[in-house]
Design an enzyme around this catalytic site. Structure first.
Site, PDB file in Angstrom:
ATOM      1  N   VAL A 146      -9.546 -37.642  14.495  1.00 16.14           N
ATOM      2  CA  VAL A 146      -9.181 -36.975  13.248  1.00 16.14           C
ATOM      3  C   VAL A 146     -10.322 -37.019  12.246  1.00 16.14           C
ATOM      4  CG1 VAL A 146      -6.796 -37.663  13.655  1.00 16.14           C
ATOM      5  CG2 VAL A 146      -8.215 -39.025  12.111  1.00 16.14           C
TER       6      VAL A 146
ATOM      7  N   VAL B 156     -16.937 -33.668  19.893  1.00 15.65           N
ATOM      8  CA  VAL B 156     -17.091 -32.956  18.623  1.00 15.65           C
ATOM      9  C   VAL B 156     -17.006 -33.936  17.458  1.00 15.65           C
ATOM     10  CG1 VAL B 156     -16.067 -31.220  17.094  1.00 15.65           C
ATOM     11  CG2 VAL B 156     -16.242 -30.763  19.546  1.00 15.65           C
ATOM     12  N   LYS B 157     -16.085 -34.904  17.537  1.00 15.98           N
ATOM     13  CA  LYS B 157     -15.949 -35.878  16.447  1.00 15.98           C
ATOM     14  C   LYS B 157     -17.201 -36.743  16.309  1.00 15.98           C
ATOM     15  CE  LYS B 157     -14.239 -38.345  13.144  1.00 15.98           C
ATOM     16  NZ  LYS B 157     -13.195 -39.353  13.344  1.00 15.98           N
ATOM     17  N   LEU B 158     -17.793 -37.128  17.428  1.00 18.76           N
ATOM     18  CA  LEU B 158     -18.995 -37.954  17.360  1.00 18.76           C
ATOM     19  C   LEU B 158     -20.158 -37.170  16.765  1.00 18.76           C
ATOM     20  CD1 LEU B 158     -18.668 -39.813  20.775  1.00 18.76           C
ATOM     21  CD2 LEU B 158     -18.304 -40.766  18.499  1.00 18.76           C
TER      22      LEU B 158
END
Length: 267
Positions: free
Chosen positions: A117, A166-168
């Site tokens: 998130v 994508v979050k990283l």
């Protein structure tokens, strides 16, 4: 929907509250009497074990702090044995794509999705948390029945593990942007502009962005950095490990990340 929830903390508790308000039946793990009392205040049923939370649940949400905790809960404990066949397992914790791959391999009859998130408890409470969802189409579609209670947008970014990737990237970029803001403040000081004045002005100019407005909201680079460093350091460590594993390159992000997450004495 019947939902089991593991990780009723700073982020998890407002998620549970939104799920209950949306009409879902939620059983959430509370290790202590105080934790179970806080869960009960949300309208969910508090239970003492992950097995009790997962029993007969159509979806199980894992929202613990670290990747190691995800592995402990999902691979080192009884959770996967308790999850019913055909249920969906939603992993919110930011971590290695290899972790959700291992969970999926260990539970072939469960639809595993990674759903890191972007946002905080205030975004959850308002129903505007951003979720980066990775997983097979059918599992992702079922997961969205849960996620829509507290998230908008929910972005299905690819197969299992894509949400984590994508979050990283996002967190590496955000850490680098904080580093740029810190150096911009340093430049301002050199030019005779104090930090408070600069941060009051930049959010209204072309240099504005999430990092600028976030730092400005805290009033100082160091105050903001202190508020996010625990999470960013954890995620940047995972990102750097993944980059090394894949033989990739952070490029100019690397130095900026260091400036973003490490206080530096620079003149």
């Amino acid at each position: 929907m019947r939902i089991g929830f593991v990780g009723a903390g700073r982020m998890g508790r407002p998620m549970i509250q939104r799920l209950v308000r949306a009409g879902h039946t939620v059983r959430a793990v509370g290790r202590s009497a105080a934790a179970r009392a806080a869960i009960a205040e949300t309208g969910a049923r508090a239970v003492e074990t992950v097995t009790a939370a997962a029993h007969d649940a159509e979806a199980v949400v894992v929202c613990v702090l670290t990747d190691d905790q995800v592995r402990e809960v999902c691979l080192g404990g009884p959770l996967l044995r308790a999850v019913r066949r055909g249920a969906v397992l939603i992993v919110h914790t930011t971590g290695s794509p290899a972790t959700v791959a291992a969970i999926a391999a260990a539970s072939p009859d469960v639809g595993v999705v990674d759903a890191p998130v972007s946002g905080g408890p205030h975004d959850i409470a308002a129903g505007r948390l951003t979720v980066l969802l990775g997983g097979a189409d059918e599992a992702a579609e079922r997961a969205q029945v849960v996620l829509r209670a507290y998230a908008d947008p929910v972005l299905h970014v690819g197969p299992l593990g894509a949400g984590q990737r994508v979050k990283l990237v996002n967190n590496a970029l955000f850490a680098a942007q904080i580093g740029l803001v810190a150096d911009a403040v340093r430049l301002g000081n050199q030019l005779g502009v104090d930090e408070a004045t600069l941060l009051a002005a930049l959010p209204h100019a072309s240099s504005s962005g999430r990092a600028v407005t976030s730092v400005a909201g805290k009033g100082a680079v160091e105050v903001f950095r202190a508020s996010v460093s625990e999470f960013l350091r954890k995620d940047v460590t995972v990102a750097r490990a993944l980059v090394a594993e894949l033989g990739a390159d952070l490029g100019i992000l690397d130095a900026a990340i260091d400036a973003g997450i490490h206080p530096a004495e620079r003149s």
